[in-house]
Design a protein around this motif. Structure first.
Motif, PDB file in Angstrom:
ATOM      1  N   GLU A   1      40.311  39.185  33.902  1.00 53.87           N
ATOM      2  CA  GLU A   1      39.611  38.057  34.519  1.00 53.87           C
ATOM      3  C   GLU A   1      39.953  37.910  36.003  1.00 53.87           C
ATOM      4  N   ASP A   2      41.070  38.480  36.410  1.00 52.19           N
ATOM      5  CA  ASP A   2      41.480  38.376  37.814  1.00 52.19           C
ATOM      6  C   ASP A   2      40.894  39.480  38.695  1.00 52.19           C
ATOM      7  N   ASN A   3      40.183  40.394  38.080  1.00 55.88           N
ATOM      8  CA  ASN A   3      39.597  41.520  38.810  1.00 55.88           C
ATOM      9  C   ASN A   3      38.161  41.177  39.208  1.00 55.88           C
ATOM     10  N   PRO A   4      37.877  40.930  40.486  1.00 62.39           N
ATOM     11  CA  PRO A   4      36.516  40.542  40.901  1.00 62.39           C
ATOM     12  C   PRO A   4      35.537  41.713  40.826  1.00 62.39           C
TER      13      PRO A   4
ATOM     14  N   HIS B   1      45.396  43.524  40.051  1.00 57.83           N
ATOM     15  CA  HIS B   1      44.730  42.403  39.390  1.00 57.83           C
ATOM     16  C   HIS B   1      43.699  43.000  38.430  1.00 57.83           C
TER      17      HIS B   1
ATOM     18  N   THR C   1      35.372  42.345  46.439  1.00 59.78           N
ATOM     19  CA  THR C   1      34.911  42.503  45.067  1.00 59.78           C
ATOM     20  C   THR C   1      34.290  43.872  44.887  1.00 59.78           C
TER      21      THR C   1
ATOM     22  N   ASP D   1      36.693  32.449  44.694  1.00 58.42           N
ATOM     23  CA  ASP D   1      37.307  32.073  43.425  1.00 58.42           C
ATOM     24  C   ASP D   1      38.512  32.950  43.094  1.00 58.42           C
ATOM     25  N   LYS D   2      38.402  34.242  43.316  1.00 61.60           N
ATOM     26  CA  LYS D   2      39.484  35.176  42.970  1.00 61.60           C
ATOM     27  C   LYS D   2      40.556  35.241  44.046  1.00 61.60           C
TER      28      LYS D   2
ATOM     29  N   LEU E   1      32.381  34.435  44.489  1.00 61.86           N
ATOM     30  CA  LEU E   1      33.296  35.180  43.612  1.00 61.86           C
ATOM     31  C   LEU E   1      34.604  35.504  44.342  1.00 61.86           C
TER      32      LEU E   1
END
Length: 325
Positions: A207-210, A204, A233, A227-228, A224
């Motif tokens: 934007e998909d990488n926390p 990922h 993260t 959301d992901k 966070l």
């Protein structure tokens, strides 16, 4: 009855295994000449054969094609009605017939010669029509069939199949064909997925990488991660460099001590030396790292580049979904 059934089965396997072992003396200068001719071939290796020999020819063609030798099967009956147009002067036609007298095979030999392709005979009789017509000969003769009637092709087809494998592996070795080359021809198989998929293919990113900055709170990290949907993260310093990893497990363990934990900065709870991986590594390596982690397997790996930037994250479910096993 049971004893008779088992005895016949054992006798069949013994006869067929003996037939394969008897091929070993046939791996000689003549065999090497055939392999070298295929190596020098500018076209394809075309297998042809009738009946059971045809079935064996299809398998040999498939094995050759998957191990670096362009090859396909041509049915001799269809060849006589137009499929000979598949053959070019640059090709080698490997004709299979234990007797060397299969009518459909023998009938197309003059036309193959006229086209200019070379012929390799894989048969059990050198002085047969096929054996005499071919430029090259591969001896797959046997002492007897396993069929008690001597009619059903058994030991003869087993011997031919084994010799086809011997040719394919000899060619594979001579071409220095590697597992990665094999995977290119098997992109849909398990081997292809193991050897072709890199971490970059499954991670990922963007934007998909926390990613969360140090100084942010556990509460912000929790939002966070929710959301992901990856359960972890990466934590970065003021320069955006990777300094640790926070997982949902870290949050749960902190909450067990009290809700005020949610206001603590992430650097107080993060793992400061988590396992990481580079994006050019194989996806299978990522899976291995996760599975072998002690005391228990892990489900995420941060992907870090040479400058220590967190460029992605890999989750176990993504690897399994891709068939990396």
């Amino acid at each position: 009855m049971q004893g008779s059934i088992n005895e016949k089965a054992i006798e069949t396997l013994t006869i067929e295994s003996d037939a394969v072992k008897a091929l070993i003396p046939h791996i000689n200068d003549e065999f090497e000449t055939v392999v070298k001719a295929i190596l020098d071939c500018k076209g394809r290796v075309i297998l042809t054969g009738m009946g059971k020999s045809g079935h064996i020819g299809r398998k040999i063609a498939a094995t050759l094609a998957s191990t670096g030798t362009p090859s396909f099967f041509m049915h001799p009956g269809e060849a006589f009605h137009g499929d000979l147009g598949m053959v070019t002067a640059d090709d080698i036609v490997m004709a299979l017939s234990h007797s060397g007298e299969s009518t459909e095979v023998v009938n197309i030999l003059p036309i193959i010669k006229r086209i200019g392709a070379s012929i390799v005979a894989m048969c059990g009789k050198r002085d047969s029509s096929l054996g005499k017509y071919a430029e090259y000969y591969v001896d797959v003769s046997i002492e007897r069939e396993a069929c008690p009637l001597g009619l059903a092709p058994t030991a003869s087809t087993t011997a031919t199949l084994a010799m086809g494998d011997a040719i394919a592996i000899a060619l594979l070795s001579a071409r220095n064909f590697t597992a990665n080359d094999f995977a290119v021809f098997h992109p849909g198989g398990a081997l292809g997925r193991r050897l072709l998929l890199t971490v970059e293919n499954v991670m990922h990113s963007g934007e998909d990488n926390p990613i969360i900055a140090k100084g942010k709170t556990a509460k912000e990290a929790l939002f966070l991660m929710t959301d992901k949907g990856l359960g972890a993260t990466s934590v970065v310093d003021d320069n955006g460099k990777f300094i640790g990893l926070v997982t949902d497990g870290d949050i749960r363990r902190g909450l067990a001590k009290g809700i005020e934990f949610l206001n603590e900065p992430v650097e107080h709870m993060m793992s400061k030396a988590p396992l990481t991986i580079a994006k050019n590594k194989m996806a299978a390596q990522a899976l291995s790292i996760m599975e072998k982690h002690k005391p228990r397997p892990i489900t995420v790996l941060p992907v870090i580049d040479e400058a220590n930037n967190p460029v992605g994250i890999v989750h176990l479910t993504d690897l399994l979904r891709q068939g990396v096993v």
